[in-house]
Design an enzyme around this catalytic site. Structure first.
Site, PDB file in Angstrom:
ATOM      1  N   TYR A  42      -1.029  -8.559   7.491  1.00 31.36           N
ATOM      2  CA  TYR A  42      -2.279  -9.220   7.909  1.00 31.36           C
ATOM      3  C   TYR A  42      -2.120 -10.714   8.203  1.00 31.36           C
ATOM      4  O   TYR A  42      -3.082 -11.385   8.561  1.00 31.36           O
ATOM      5  CB  TYR A  42      -3.387  -8.970   6.879  1.00 31.36           C
ATOM      6  CG  TYR A  42      -4.010  -7.597   6.947  1.00 31.36           C
ATOM      7  CD1 TYR A  42      -3.573  -6.644   7.869  1.00 31.36           C
ATOM      8  CD2 TYR A  42      -5.049  -7.235   6.095  1.00 31.36           C
ATOM      9  CE1 TYR A  42      -4.150  -5.377   7.918  1.00 31.36           C
ATOM     10  CE2 TYR A  42      -5.634  -5.974   6.154  1.00 31.36           C
ATOM     11  CZ  TYR A  42      -5.175  -5.052   7.068  1.00 31.36           C
ATOM     12  OH  TYR A  42      -5.757  -3.806   7.123  1.00 31.36           O
ATOM     13  N   ASP A  95       0.839  -1.204   0.000  1.00 34.81           N
ATOM     14  CA  ASP A  95       0.000   0.000   0.000  1.00 34.81           C
ATOM     15  C   ASP A  95       0.881   1.265   0.000  1.00 34.81           C
ATOM     16  O   ASP A  95       0.687   2.177  -0.822  1.00 34.81           O
ATOM     17  CB  ASP A  95      -0.876  -0.057   1.257  1.00 34.81           C
ATOM     18  CG  ASP A  95      -2.061   0.880   1.223  1.00 34.81           C
ATOM     19  OD1 ASP A  95      -2.238   1.577   0.215  1.00 34.81           O
ATOM     20  OD2 ASP A  95      -2.803   0.920   2.218  1.00 34.81           O
TER      21      ASP A  95
HETATM   22  P1  ADP Z   1      -1.524  -7.013   3.961  1.00 33.63           P
HETATM   23  O1  ADP Z   1      -1.794  -5.985   5.017  1.00 33.63           O
HETATM   24  O2  ADP Z   1      -2.712  -7.264   3.054  1.00 33.63           O
HETATM   25  O3  ADP Z   1      -0.914  -8.254   4.499  1.00 33.63           O
HETATM   26  P2  ADP Z   1       1.102  -6.125   2.942  1.00 33.63           P
HETATM   27  O4  ADP Z   1       1.394  -4.973   2.079  1.00 33.63           O
HETATM   28  O5  ADP Z   1       1.688  -6.133   4.318  1.00 33.63           O
HETATM   29  O6  ADP Z   1      -0.497  -6.270   2.962  1.00 33.63           O
HETATM   30  O7  ADP Z   1       1.556  -7.459   2.236  1.00 33.63           O
HETATM   31  C1  ADP Z   1       0.901  -8.043   1.134  1.00 33.63           C
HETATM   32  C2  ADP Z   1       1.938  -8.683   0.230  1.00 33.63           C
HETATM   33  O8  ADP Z   1       2.518  -7.673  -0.585  1.00 33.63           O
HETATM   34  C3  ADP Z   1       3.089  -9.334   0.985  1.00 33.63           C
HETATM   35  O9  ADP Z   1       3.306 -10.630   0.433  1.00 33.63           O
HETATM   36  C4  ADP Z   1       4.269  -8.412   0.715  1.00 33.63           C
HETATM   37  O10 ADP Z   1       5.496  -9.135   0.656  1.00 33.63           O
HETATM   38  C5  ADP Z   1       3.915  -7.880  -0.646  1.00 33.63           C
HETATM   39  N1  ADP Z   1       4.555  -6.613  -1.079  1.00 33.63           N
HETATM   40  C6  ADP Z   1       5.113  -5.627  -0.342  1.00 33.63           C
HETATM   41  N2  ADP Z   1       5.586  -4.629  -1.141  1.00 33.63           N
HETATM   42  C7  ADP Z   1       5.293  -5.015  -2.435  1.00 33.63           C
HETATM   43  C8  ADP Z   1       5.512  -4.444  -3.719  1.00 33.63           C
HETATM   44  N3  ADP Z   1       6.134  -3.266  -3.885  1.00 33.63           N
HETATM   45  N4  ADP Z   1       5.092  -5.138  -4.830  1.00 33.63           N
HETATM   46  C9  ADP Z   1       4.461  -6.308  -4.698  1.00 33.63           C
HETATM   47  N5  ADP Z   1       4.212  -6.913  -3.515  1.00 33.63           N
HETATM   48  C10 ADP Z   1       4.630  -6.272  -2.396  1.00 33.63           C
END
Ligand code: ADP
Length: 170
Positions: free
Chosen positions: A123, A36
């Site tokens: 999460y 995000d």
């Molecule tokens: P949530 O709160 O839904 O768990 P996160 O952002 O913490 O969301 O993580 C969701 C997934 O996105 C994780 O597997 C994380 O490794 C991944 N992630 C983090 N940064 C990026 C990025 N720039 N591009 C793609 N995936 C990412």
């Protein structure tokens, strides 16, 4: 069954040139950590402005904005469930995120869509279960929607990449 429209890639979803990228957002839609934060940084301040006007989003649902400074035309903000052990409909809510995101993409004539591994970061959704839900839902949706040309699962970490490869080969 292998659907040639499904692709797995390791990398950063903010760099991917598709019609829509999906964001793993929280209910406020006002930005957060993980993917995000990366999407908001790359899209620029107009994304936060657009998100503010949406008044949040319930868990299991999704809302769409422009992509602004991103290579993608749209961002679909999906709110995944926080993992609490699996007895609070987490799988159904995660499946709903994928379903709602794909439907929004179709409604906006998107032919190429990229997903992060929703809920598997902050999460804490178990990666294996999350991958099964994501691949199952996308496969099912694609069988009913010929207009979608490509769905890319963008795996940030190697564990997710290997997990997705395992389930897609089945
Ligand atoms: P949530 O709160 O839904 O768990 P996160 O952002 O913490 O969301 O993580 C969701 C997934 O996105 C994780 O597997 C994380 O490794 C991944 N992630 C983090 N940064 C990026 C990025 N720039 N591009 C793609 N995936 C990412």
């Amino acid at each position: 069954m292998v659907d040639p429209r499904i692709e797995i890639r390791q990398g950063d979803i903010t760099k991917i040139r598709v019609d829509a990228i999906v964001n793993a957002a929280n209910q406020s839609l006002l930005g957060g950590g993980g993917v995000d934060g990366a999407i908001h940084r790359a899209a620029g301040p107009r994304l936060l402005e657009a998100c503010t006007a949406l008044n949040g989003c319930p868990v299991g649902d999704a809302k769409i904005t422009g992509g602004y400074d991103l290579p993608a035309k749209y961002v679909i903000h999906a709110v995944g469930p926080i993992w609490h052990g699996g007895l609070r409909n987490e799988k159904e809510m995660l499946a709903s995120c994928y379903q709602k995101s794909l439907q929004l993409a179709v409604d906006h004539d998107c032919k190429t869509i990229a997903f992060p591994n929703i809920s598997t970061g902050i999460y804490r959704f178990p990666k294996k279960e999350a991958a099964e839900v994501a691949i199952g839902k996308v496969r099912d949706f694609l069988t009913h929607h010929a207009s979608i040309e490509k769905v890319v699962f963008v795996c940030f970490d190697e564990e997710n990449l290997l997990t997705y490869q395992h389930f897609l080969d089945k």
